[in-house]
Each structure stands twice: as C-alpha cells, then as structure tokens.
Design a protein around this motif. Structure first.
Motif, mmCIF file in Angstrom:
data_model
loop_
_atom_site.group_PDB
_atom_site.id
_atom_site.type_symbol
_atom_site.label_atom_id
_atom_site.label_comp_id
_atom_site.label_asym_id
_atom_site.label_seq_id
_atom_site.Cartn_x
_atom_site.Cartn_y
_atom_site.Cartn_z
ATOM 1 N N ALA A 58 14.010 52.417 18.505
ATOM 2 C CA ALA A 58 13.659 53.830 18.737
ATOM 3 C C ALA A 58 12.291 53.963 18.394
ATOM 4 O O ALA A 58 11.718 54.546 19.473
ATOM 5 N N ARG A 59 11.888 54.272 17.474
ATOM 6 C CA ARG A 59 11.134 54.155 16.757
ATOM 7 C C ARG A 59 9.946 53.862 17.315
ATOM 8 O O ARG A 59 8.501 53.804 17.923
ATOM 9 N N SER A 60 10.061 52.012 17.126
ATOM 10 C CA SER A 60 9.342 51.199 17.578
ATOM 11 C C SER A 60 9.398 51.307 19.152
ATOM 12 O O SER A 60 7.326 51.385 19.747
ATOM 13 N N LEU A 61 10.178 51.838 20.283
ATOM 14 C CA LEU A 61 9.618 51.785 21.186
ATOM 15 C C LEU A 61 9.090 53.044 21.122
ATOM 16 O O LEU A 61 7.627 53.157 22.452
ATOM 17 N N ALA A 62 8.911 53.830 20.865
ATOM 18 C CA ALA A 62 8.316 54.663 20.626
ATOM 19 C C ALA A 62 6.823 55.190 20.815
ATOM 20 O O ALA A 62 5.853 55.367 21.607
ATOM 21 N N ASP A 63 6.313 54.573 19.318
ATOM 22 C CA ASP A 63 5.155 53.895 19.432
ATOM 23 C C ASP A 63 4.868 52.688 19.611
ATOM 24 O O ASP A 63 3.838 52.937 20.169
ATOM 25 N N ASP A 64 5.809 52.139 20.913
ATOM 26 C CA ASP A 64 5.103 51.380 21.865
ATOM 27 C C ASP A 64 4.483 51.816 22.618
ATOM 28 O O ASP A 64 3.462 51.579 23.520
ATOM 29 N N ILE A 65 5.286 52.767 23.454
ATOM 30 C CA ILE A 65 4.312 53.933 24.383
ATOM 31 C C ILE A 65 3.381 54.037 24.266
ATOM 32 O O ILE A 65 2.529 54.766 24.944
#
Length: 122
Positions: A58-65
């Motif tokens: 989830a944090r990785s997805l937020a970082d990618d966004i």
C-alpha cells in the motif's frame, strides 16, 4: 524574431485517470474501481478504490502515485494513513484514491456508499 515558450500541456482528469489505472495495474493493485463523480458536483472528479496485498505494498503504491504526480507536474495535495498503511487516502484534488488492505476494504465497503454513481469507463 521573438522566442516563443513551449505550451504546457494540461492533462484532463480522464487522461490522468487512465495513466493512474495503468500504473496501479502494473504495480499489481487489485480490485481497482473508479467512480465518476464529475456530474455529481462533489468534492472530486473521480474516486478510485483499490486493494493492496500488504501495508508495504500500500505504501509503495502511494509512493508510486506521488512519483508519477511529480514527474507529470500534477497536483498532489496529501496522503493520509501512510504510516499504518491499512487505508491510505491519496488526494490529487480532481482524483481521490483509497488504497485499502482487503479486510479494511471489506469492513468499510466504500464503493457501496457511492452506489448511485456509475463506474468510470476510462
């Protein structure tokens, strides 16, 4: 001869949503649902709900966004819930993304609150 500055191309919310969906699919987000709120006069154009496999994912997805927003010069207002990672809300002003872990998504079933809104076709 006068030098002309290049025109900055603005991205429409639909184009931005397409790019975000592509990114999320590439990064293995699951159950991506996009709700079109543009005609409703609500706080945003689109609401995106998706599932991550773990808090780290989830944090990785937020970082990618956030990285995509920086790369494209899109507005990135804030991310809430990042530290815990069970439900991360990412606010891009015209698009709001909700990144859930499966049990939290099942508990809140956010999509049902917007049942009268059609799912986006982009």
């Amino acid at each position: 001869m006068e030098a002309t500055l290049p025109q900055k191309r603005t991205t429409t919310p639909a184009e931005k949503l397409d790019d975000l969906k592509r990114l999320l699919e590439e990064r293995k987000a699951e159950r991506i649902v996009c709700l079109d709120l543009a005609e409703q006069g609500f706080f945003t154009e689109s609401l995106v709900v998706l599932t991550a496999n773990s808090a780290r994912h989830a944090r990785s997805l937020a970082d990618d966004i956030a990285a995509l927003c920086h790369e494209r010069s899109w507005e990135f207002l804030r991310a809430e819930g990042y530290v815990v990672g069970r439900w991360i809300l990412v606010d891009l002003n015209d698009i709001v993304l909700n990144i859930f872990l499966e049990p939290v998504r099942d508990l809140y079933h956010l999509e049902s609150l917007w049942g009268f809104v059609k799912e986006s076709t982009t």
